[in-house]
Motif scaffolding. Sequence first.
Motif, PDB file in Angstrom:
ATOM      1  N   PHE A 227       0.835  -1.209   0.000  1.00  0.00           N
ATOM      2  CA  PHE A 227       0.000   0.000   0.000  1.00  0.00           C
ATOM      3  C   PHE A 227       0.867   1.255   0.000  1.00  0.00           C
ATOM      4  O   PHE A 227       0.615   2.205  -0.755  1.00  0.00           O
ATOM      5  N   LEU A 228       1.904   1.263   0.828  1.00  0.00           N
ATOM      6  CA  LEU A 228       2.812   2.409   0.879  1.00  0.00           C
ATOM      7  C   LEU A 228       3.449   2.650  -0.476  1.00  0.00           C
ATOM      8  O   LEU A 228       3.472   3.792  -0.978  1.00  0.00           O
ATOM      9  N   ASP A 229       3.945   1.608  -1.086  1.00  0.00           N
ATOM     10  CA  ASP A 229       4.599   1.726  -2.385  1.00  0.00           C
ATOM     11  C   ASP A 229       3.629   2.252  -3.440  1.00  0.00           C
ATOM     12  O   ASP A 229       3.954   3.151  -4.230  1.00  0.00           O
ATOM     13  N   GLN A 230       2.421   1.724  -3.438  1.00  0.00           N
ATOM     14  CA  GLN A 230       1.435   2.118  -4.442  1.00  0.00           C
ATOM     15  C   GLN A 230       1.005   3.568  -4.280  1.00  0.00           C
ATOM     16  O   GLN A 230       0.956   4.326  -5.259  1.00  0.00           O
ATOM     17  N   THR A 231       0.698   3.970  -3.061  1.00  0.00           N
ATOM     18  CA  THR A 231       0.191   5.331  -2.874  1.00  0.00           C
ATOM     19  C   THR A 231       1.281   6.372  -3.087  1.00  0.00           C
ATOM     20  O   THR A 231       1.018   7.479  -3.560  1.00  0.00           O
ATOM     21  N   LEU A 232       2.535   6.025  -2.782  1.00  0.00           N
ATOM     22  CA  LEU A 232       3.632   6.947  -3.084  1.00  0.00           C
ATOM     23  C   LEU A 232       3.809   7.102  -4.593  1.00  0.00           C
ATOM     24  O   LEU A 232       4.107   8.203  -5.079  1.00  0.00           O
ATOM     25  N   SER A 233       3.602   6.030  -5.327  1.00  0.00           N
ATOM     26  CA  SER A 233       3.684   6.106  -6.791  1.00  0.00           C
ATOM     27  C   SER A 233       2.546   6.944  -7.363  1.00  0.00           C
ATOM     28  O   SER A 233       2.745   7.752  -8.276  1.00  0.00           O
ATOM     29  N   GLU A 234       1.356   6.760  -6.810  1.00  0.00           N
ATOM     30  CA  GLU A 234       0.184   7.466  -7.325  1.00  0.00           C
ATOM     31  C   GLU A 234       0.232   8.969  -7.052  1.00  0.00           C
ATOM     32  O   GLU A 234      -0.437   9.744  -7.743  1.00  0.00           O
ATOM     33  N   HIS A 235       1.008   9.384  -6.040  1.00  0.00           N
ATOM     34  CA  HIS A 235       1.102  10.799  -5.680  1.00  0.00           C
ATOM     35  C   HIS A 235       2.549  11.279  -5.780  1.00  0.00           C
ATOM     36  O   HIS A 235       3.031  12.044  -4.940  1.00  0.00           O
ATOM     37  N   SER A 236       3.218  10.842  -6.826  1.00  0.00           N
ATOM     38  CA  SER A 236       4.649  11.123  -6.970  1.00  0.00           C
ATOM     39  C   SER A 236       4.966  12.604  -7.120  1.00  0.00           C
ATOM     40  O   SER A 236       6.101  13.019  -6.881  1.00  0.00           O
ATOM     41  N   GLY A 237       3.983  13.410  -7.507  1.00  0.00           N
ATOM     42  CA  GLY A 237       4.231  14.829  -7.697  1.00  0.00           C
ATOM     43  C   GLY A 237       4.021  15.683  -6.468  1.00  0.00           C
ATOM     44  O   GLY A 237       4.207  16.904  -6.522  1.00  0.00           O
ATOM     45  N   LEU A 238       3.650  15.059  -5.347  1.00  0.00           N
ATOM     46  CA  LEU A 238       3.351  15.817  -4.130  1.00  0.00           C
ATOM     47  C   LEU A 238       4.346  15.494  -3.016  1.00  0.00           C
ATOM     48  O   LEU A 238       4.709  14.331  -2.819  1.00  0.00           O
ATOM     49  N   PRO A 239       4.777  16.519  -2.264  1.00  0.00           N
ATOM     50  CA  PRO A 239       5.584  16.231  -1.077  1.00  0.00           C
ATOM     51  C   PRO A 239       4.757  15.394  -0.109  1.00  0.00           C
ATOM     52  O   PRO A 239       3.567  15.660   0.094  1.00  0.00           O
ATOM     53  N   THR A 240       5.402  14.387   0.483  1.00  0.00           N
ATOM     54  CA  THR A 240       4.662  13.399   1.275  1.00  0.00           C
ATOM     55  C   THR A 240       5.247  13.252   2.668  1.00  0.00           C
ATOM     56  O   THR A 240       6.461  13.234   2.853  1.00  0.00           O
ATOM     57  N   MET A 241       4.341  13.125   3.648  1.00  0.00           N
ATOM     58  CA  MET A 241       4.704  12.777   5.014  1.00  0.00           C
ATOM     59  C   MET A 241       4.168  11.380   5.305  1.00  0.00           C
ATOM     60  O   MET A 241       2.970  11.124   5.124  1.00  0.00           O
ATOM     61  N   VAL A 242       5.046  10.486   5.737  1.00  0.00           N
ATOM     62  CA  VAL A 242       4.671   9.124   6.090  1.00  0.00           C
ATOM     63  C   VAL A 242       4.672   9.009   7.612  1.00  0.00           C
ATOM     64  O   VAL A 242       5.673   9.316   8.263  1.00  0.00           O
ATOM     65  N   CYS A 243       3.553   8.547   8.167  1.00  0.00           N
ATOM     66  CA  CYS A 243       3.403   8.457   9.624  1.00  0.00           C
ATOM     67  C   CYS A 243       3.211   7.003  10.053  1.00  0.00           C
ATOM     68  O   CYS A 243       2.489   6.248   9.403  1.00  0.00           O
ATOM     69  N   LEU A 244       3.845   6.635  11.152  1.00  0.00           N
ATOM     70  CA  LEU A 244       3.665   5.335  11.774  1.00  0.00           C
ATOM     71  C   LEU A 244       3.915   5.489  13.272  1.00  0.00           C
ATOM     72  O   LEU A 244       4.309   6.568  13.722  1.00  0.00           O
TER      73      LEU A 244
END
Length: 268
Positions: free
Chosen positions: A139-156
């Motif tokens: 899921f992480l890999d897929q959603t990062l690919s789908e939003h590749s143009g946006l700065p992303t914060m990953v939380c855990l």
Amino acid sequence: MSDHQSARPLKVLQLTDPHLMARENGALLGVNTRESLSAVIEEALRSHGQPDLVLATGDISQDASVASYHYFGQKLEVFQCPSAWIAGNHDDSATMYAVADEFDARRRQFVLGGWHFVMLDSSVHGKVHGELSADELAFLDQTLSEHSGLPTMVCLHHHPIDIGSDWMNQIGLKNREAFWQVIDRHTNVRCVLWGHIHQELQQQRKGVQLMASPSTCIQFARGSTDFAVEPLAPGYRWFELDPSGNITTKVCRAEQFRFNLDEGSAGY
């Protein structure tokens, strides 16, 4: 949750590890966790005003009770913005997410203010350490690919790096190598944020900001070999996120909060 265009940075409040209980007088090592959370929320509003988003990064409850999760959701109603919750090792995921649904706070990923947020569940039922399942990593890999143009914060919840504390290093994210393999494939990740360690941390890895924050209740002693706490005030982390990907952040504490911490405890 949909994006909104704004010229100003997105204001984000991280609250982590409240360890709430069903009992109003529920205390952790001498600290009433409802009172400490209230003090932190009051300080955030006094110092920063209303956020655009609240991130709750696990261990919302100590006893995994429905009442404790309801209390948390009701406390967050003072904020005029959405929130997103993830589970920690003290939480019961099913119970927590059921209550999160009631408060519209169960979000796996969303876009807001020009930023993409990914909320990962690293909790393992009955265990203190964390692990990301194969499905969660995919899921992480897929959603990062789908939003590749946006700065992303990953939380855990669990820390994916060693933090210089022997006992804490044993209860972090077990499959951190697999996690970093996914992160390293995506240049849009700007920040990885977690809870669990009850202390402030800010480092950098391959251009990615790594951050953890104080608990809203007790604080673990930094650099300790065995379990230890220190009498620092409860706190929170505040972010201002520019759509360009720039991050401004600060840790603040409710210094006015008075408590009697059991510093001799060997755990809880």
